[in-house]
Motif scaffolding. Structure first.
Motif, PDB file in Angstrom:
ATOM      1  N   VAL A  31       6.478 -35.930 -13.458  1.00  0.00           N
ATOM      2  CA  VAL A  31       5.481 -35.082 -14.103  1.00  0.00           C
ATOM      3  C   VAL A  31       6.183 -33.862 -14.669  1.00  0.00           C
ATOM      4  CG1 VAL A  31       3.674 -35.858 -12.528  1.00  0.00           C
ATOM      5  CG2 VAL A  31       4.988 -33.816 -11.972  1.00  0.00           C
ATOM      6  N   GLY A  32       5.580 -33.265 -15.709  1.00  0.00           N
ATOM      7  CA  GLY A  32       6.159 -32.082 -16.318  1.00  0.00           C
ATOM      8  C   GLY A  32       6.127 -30.897 -15.364  1.00  0.00           C
ATOM      9  N   LYS A  33       7.194 -30.097 -15.365  1.00  0.00           N
ATOM     10  CA  LYS A  33       7.297 -28.969 -14.434  1.00  0.00           C
ATOM     11  C   LYS A  33       6.192 -27.949 -14.664  1.00  0.00           C
ATOM     12  CE  LYS A  33       9.138 -26.656 -11.105  1.00  0.00           C
ATOM     13  NZ  LYS A  33       9.011 -27.165  -9.722  1.00  0.00           N
ATOM     14  N   THR A  34       5.872 -27.632 -15.927  1.00  0.00           N
ATOM     15  CA  THR A  34       4.841 -26.623 -16.162  1.00  0.00           C
ATOM     16  C   THR A  34       3.461 -27.115 -15.718  1.00  0.00           C
ATOM     17  OG1 THR A  34       4.487 -27.334 -18.462  1.00  0.00           O
ATOM     18  CG2 THR A  34       6.109 -25.596 -18.079  1.00  0.00           C
ATOM     19  N   VAL A  35       3.223 -28.408 -15.844  1.00  0.00           N
ATOM     20  CA  VAL A  35       1.953 -28.948 -15.338  1.00  0.00           C
ATOM     21  C   VAL A  35       1.936 -28.889 -13.818  1.00  0.00           C
ATOM     22  CG1 VAL A  35       0.504 -31.006 -15.145  1.00  0.00           C
ATOM     23  CG2 VAL A  35       1.539 -30.418 -17.333  1.00  0.00           C
ATOM     24  N   GLU A  36       3.051 -29.238 -13.189  1.00  0.00           N
ATOM     25  CA  GLU A  36       3.145 -29.154 -11.734  1.00  0.00           C
ATOM     26  C   GLU A  36       2.875 -27.730 -11.258  1.00  0.00           C
ATOM     27  OE1 GLU A  36       6.383 -29.995  -8.130  1.00  0.00           O
ATOM     28  OE2 GLU A  36       6.898 -30.379 -10.229  1.00  0.00           O
ATOM     29  N   ASN A  37       3.450 -26.747 -11.965  1.00  0.00           N
ATOM     30  CA  ASN A  37       3.221 -25.352 -11.602  1.00  0.00           C
ATOM     31  C   ASN A  37       1.755 -24.960 -11.758  1.00  0.00           C
ATOM     32  OD1 ASN A  37       5.924 -25.032 -11.027  1.00  0.00           O
ATOM     33  ND2 ASN A  37       6.425 -24.054 -12.974  1.00  0.00           N
ATOM     34  N   ARG A  38       1.138 -25.399 -12.847  1.00  0.00           N
ATOM     35  CA  ARG A  38      -0.284 -25.093 -13.049  1.00  0.00           C
ATOM     36  C   ARG A  38      -1.128 -25.666 -11.901  1.00  0.00           C
ATOM     37  NH1 ARG A  38       1.244 -26.320 -18.715  1.00  0.00           N
ATOM     38  NH2 ARG A  38       0.685 -24.557 -20.058  1.00  0.00           N
ATOM     39  N   VAL A  39      -0.853 -26.908 -11.555  1.00  0.00           N
ATOM     40  CA  VAL A  39      -1.597 -27.551 -10.467  1.00  0.00           C
ATOM     41  C   VAL A  39      -1.400 -26.779  -9.166  1.00  0.00           C
ATOM     42  CG1 VAL A  39      -1.717 -29.615  -9.017  1.00  0.00           C
ATOM     43  CG2 VAL A  39      -1.635 -29.835 -11.503  1.00  0.00           C
ATOM     44  N   ASN A  40      -0.173 -26.334  -8.904  1.00  0.00           N
ATOM     45  CA  ASN A  40       0.084 -25.561  -7.686  1.00  0.00           C
ATOM     46  C   ASN A  40      -0.689 -24.256  -7.672  1.00  0.00           C
ATOM     47  OD1 ASN A  40       1.805 -27.471  -6.595  1.00  0.00           O
ATOM     48  ND2 ASN A  40       3.645 -26.548  -7.456  1.00  0.00           N
ATOM     49  N   LEU A  93       0.495 -20.432 -17.902  1.00  0.00           N
ATOM     50  CA  LEU A  93       1.345 -21.298 -18.723  1.00  0.00           C
ATOM     51  C   LEU A  93       2.213 -22.226 -17.878  1.00  0.00           C
ATOM     52  CD1 LEU A  93       2.514 -18.765 -21.466  1.00  0.00           C
ATOM     53  CD2 LEU A  93       0.965 -20.703 -21.786  1.00  0.00           C
ATOM     54  N   GLY A  94       2.220 -22.004 -16.572  1.00  0.00           N
ATOM     55  CA  GLY A  94       3.041 -22.842 -15.713  1.00  0.00           C
ATOM     56  C   GLY A  94       4.508 -22.486 -15.752  1.00  0.00           C
ATOM     57  N   VAL A  95       4.836 -21.261 -16.185  1.00  0.00           N
ATOM     58  CA  VAL A  95       6.238 -20.845 -16.240  1.00  0.00           C
ATOM     59  C   VAL A  95       6.780 -20.628 -14.834  1.00  0.00           C
ATOM     60  CG1 VAL A  95       7.837 -19.074 -17.075  1.00  0.00           C
ATOM     61  CG2 VAL A  95       5.908 -19.796 -18.497  1.00  0.00           C
ATOM     62  N   VAL A  96       5.929 -20.089 -13.957  1.00  0.00           N
ATOM     63  CA  VAL A  96       6.322 -19.822 -12.584  1.00  0.00           C
ATOM     64  C   VAL A  96       5.435 -20.627 -11.659  1.00  0.00           C
ATOM     65  CG1 VAL A  96       7.198 -17.512 -13.060  1.00  0.00           C
ATOM     66  CG2 VAL A  96       4.776 -17.835 -12.500  1.00  0.00           C
ATOM     67  N   SER A  97       5.884 -20.745 -10.399  1.00  0.00           N
ATOM     68  CA  SER A  97       5.135 -21.510  -9.405  1.00  0.00           C
ATOM     69  C   SER A  97       4.912 -20.649  -8.179  1.00  0.00           C
ATOM     70  CB  SER A  97       5.901 -22.769  -9.030  1.00  0.00           C
ATOM     71  OG  SER A  97       5.233 -23.485  -8.013  1.00  0.00           O
ATOM     72  N   PRO A  98       3.864 -20.910  -7.403  1.00  0.00           N
ATOM     73  CA  PRO A  98       3.726 -20.214  -6.123  1.00  0.00           C
ATOM     74  C   PRO A  98       4.988 -20.406  -5.307  1.00  0.00           C
ATOM     75  CG  PRO A  98       1.729 -21.438  -6.631  1.00  0.00           C
ATOM     76  CD  PRO A  98       2.747 -21.833  -7.656  1.00  0.00           C
ATOM     77  N   GLY A  99       5.356 -19.392  -4.546  1.00  0.00           N
ATOM     78  CA  GLY A  99       6.589 -19.447  -3.772  1.00  0.00           C
ATOM     79  C   GLY A  99       6.504 -20.384  -2.589  1.00  0.00           C
ATOM     80  N   ALA A 100       7.567 -20.478  -1.849  1.00  0.00           N
ATOM     81  CA  ALA A 100       7.641 -21.373  -0.686  1.00  0.00           C
ATOM     82  C   ALA A 100       6.661 -20.914   0.379  1.00  0.00           C
ATOM     83  CB  ALA A 100       9.059 -21.374  -0.138  1.00  0.00           C
ATOM     84  N   GLY A 101       6.219 -21.865   1.180  1.00  0.00           N
ATOM     85  CA  GLY A 101       5.322 -21.537   2.270  1.00  0.00           C
ATOM     86  C   GLY A 101       3.891 -21.346   1.843  1.00  0.00           C
ATOM     87  N   GLY A 102       3.560 -21.743   0.620  1.00  0.00           N
ATOM     88  CA  GLY A 102       2.172 -21.647   0.169  1.00  0.00           C
ATOM     89  C   GLY A 102       1.796 -20.288  -0.357  1.00  0.00           C
ATOM     90  N   GLU A 103       2.776 -19.331  -0.443  1.00  0.00           N
ATOM     91  CA  GLU A 103       2.473 -18.006  -0.948  1.00  0.00           C
ATOM     92  C   GLU A 103       3.000 -17.873  -2.365  1.00  0.00           C
ATOM     93  OE1 GLU A 103       2.633 -15.584   3.274  1.00  0.00           O
ATOM     94  OE2 GLU A 103       3.985 -15.087   1.637  1.00  0.00           O
ATOM     95  N   PRO A 104       2.212 -17.311  -3.265  1.00  0.00           N
ATOM     96  CA  PRO A 104       2.659 -17.195  -4.655  1.00  0.00           C
ATOM     97  C   PRO A 104       3.687 -16.104  -4.825  1.00  0.00           C
ATOM     98  CG  PRO A 104       0.566 -16.089  -4.393  1.00  0.00           C
ATOM     99  CD  PRO A 104       0.881 -16.717  -3.057  1.00  0.00           C
ATOM    100  N   ASP A 105       4.469 -16.220  -5.875  1.00  0.00           N
ATOM    101  CA  ASP A 105       5.369 -15.143  -6.231  1.00  0.00           C
ATOM    102  C   ASP A 105       4.538 -13.949  -6.669  1.00  0.00           C
ATOM    103  OD1 ASP A 105       7.422 -17.585  -7.869  1.00  0.00           O
ATOM    104  OD2 ASP A 105       7.584 -16.807  -5.827  1.00  0.00           O
ATOM    105  N   ALA A 106       5.073 -12.760  -6.461  1.00  0.00           N
ATOM    106  CA  ALA A 106       4.351 -11.568  -6.884  1.00  0.00           C
ATOM    107  C   ALA A 106       4.228 -11.549  -8.393  1.00  0.00           C
ATOM    108  CB  ALA A 106       5.095 -10.324  -6.405  1.00  0.00           C
ATOM    109  N   PRO A 107       3.061 -11.161  -8.927  1.00  0.00           N
ATOM    110  CA  PRO A 107       2.911 -11.078 -10.374  1.00  0.00           C
ATOM    111  C   PRO A 107       3.937 -10.118 -10.968  1.00  0.00           C
ATOM    112  CG  PRO A 107       0.782 -10.905  -9.281  1.00  0.00           C
ATOM    113  CD  PRO A 107       1.832 -10.816  -8.213  1.00  0.00           C
ATOM    114  N   ALA A 108       4.341 -10.381 -12.191  1.00  0.00           N
ATOM    115  CA  ALA A 108       5.348  -9.546 -12.833  1.00  0.00           C
ATOM    116  C   ALA A 108       4.849  -8.112 -12.937  1.00  0.00           C
ATOM    117  CB  ALA A 108       5.670 -10.096 -14.223  1.00  0.00           C
ATOM    118  N   SER A 109       5.693  -7.161 -12.556  1.00  0.00           N
ATOM    119  CA  SER A 109       5.315  -5.758 -12.620  1.00  0.00           C
ATOM    120  C   SER A 109       5.583  -5.211 -14.004  1.00  0.00           C
ATOM    121  CB  SER A 109       6.103  -4.962 -11.581  1.00  0.00           C
ATOM    122  OG  SER A 109       7.500  -5.097 -11.818  1.00  0.00           O
TER     123      SER A 109
END
Length: 261
Positions: free
Chosen positions: A5-14, A230-246
């Protein structure tokens, strides 16, 4: 093509699943805190949040299933392309053999049946070219001696026709599979548009409700960003998302368009 599957779609789903999970885990407590505010009691707040989560979940899973279906179709294309190329190789080999027999019997016949010069290599051109040669050989109905053997052009035509028929079948099959992939790609892209709209709306609603309930950290974690949509980034490990860009942070590279490979 790939069956991945496409990475950006995978990120969106996550991201969609992350927001839905947040609603299901924290919804009851947040609804209790919001009870009585804005004219809604806690059960009404909970139903509202559950409705948001259900809508996002349904669309997220539909997107995932469609992407998996598209990936599977692309994987099938690889097999069909291999079968087509192998069939084309057999046609090319038979044409070369036919030319050699004609040259051994009567070199003038090579030009007559269009076998002088370089033979085509592209499968579609090879199928068309081979069919024309087979037709001319059949219609000529000649017999000549080659390497001590009696060669009939109709027999050559019949021998050549068999791999041509296989190649034609593989070309038709591959064309049908490519049309299926195009249809699935169109359907997938339409789902991405719908998902992006719903995801951003639901995540933004939950961000505000969390803040209203005094949960600023939960609000931060579900806040939609252009990169998550856009699916550029994905939630981080452990089910927690990366912090939104400051503000002022370096922008990650823009995603590449996802099309048929």
């Amino acid at each position: 093509m790939s069956n991945k599957v496409g990475k950006t779609v995978e990120n969106r789903v996550n991201w969609g699943r992350w927001v839905v999970s947040s609603i299901r885990i924290h919804g009851e407590e947040v609804a209790t805190r919001l009870g009585g505010q804005m004219g809604f009691e806690a059960p009404e707040w909970r139903r509202f949040m559950d409705g948001q989560g259900d809508s996002l979940s349904e669309l997220t899973e539909r997107l995932w299933q469609k992407e998996a279906e598209l990936a599977g179709e692309r994987a099938d294309d690889v097999e069909h392309r291999t079968a087509r190329d192998e069939a084309a190789g057999r046609v090319l080999a038979m044409l070369s053999r036919t030319r050699s027999l004609l040259e051994a019997g009567d070199s003038a016949q090579v030009r007559r049946f269009g076998l002088d010069g370089e033979l085509p290599r592209h499968p579609k051109a090879l199928e068309s070219f081979g069919q024309n040669v087979a037709k001319m050989l059949h219609e000529a109905d000649l017999t000549f001696e080659a390497m001590g053997l009696s060669i009939a052009t109709r027999e050559l035509a019949a021998t050549l026709q068999s791999p041509i028929d296989v190649l034609r079948k593989e070309l038709v099959t591959l064309n049908e599979e490519e049309r299926k992939a195009e249809r699935l790609l169109t359907e997938r892209d339409a789902l991405i548009e719908d998902w992006s709209r719903i995801y951003q709306a639901v995540a933004a609603i939950m961000e505000q409700l969390y803040r209203l309930a005094g949960h600023d950290e939960l609000a931060r974690r579900v806040r939609p960003t252009a990169h998550s949509a856009l699916g550029v980034v994905s939630p981080g490990a452990g089910g927690e998302p990366d912090a939104p860009a400051s503000p002022g942070a370096a922008e990650p590279p823009a995603p590449q368009p996802e099309g048929v490979e």
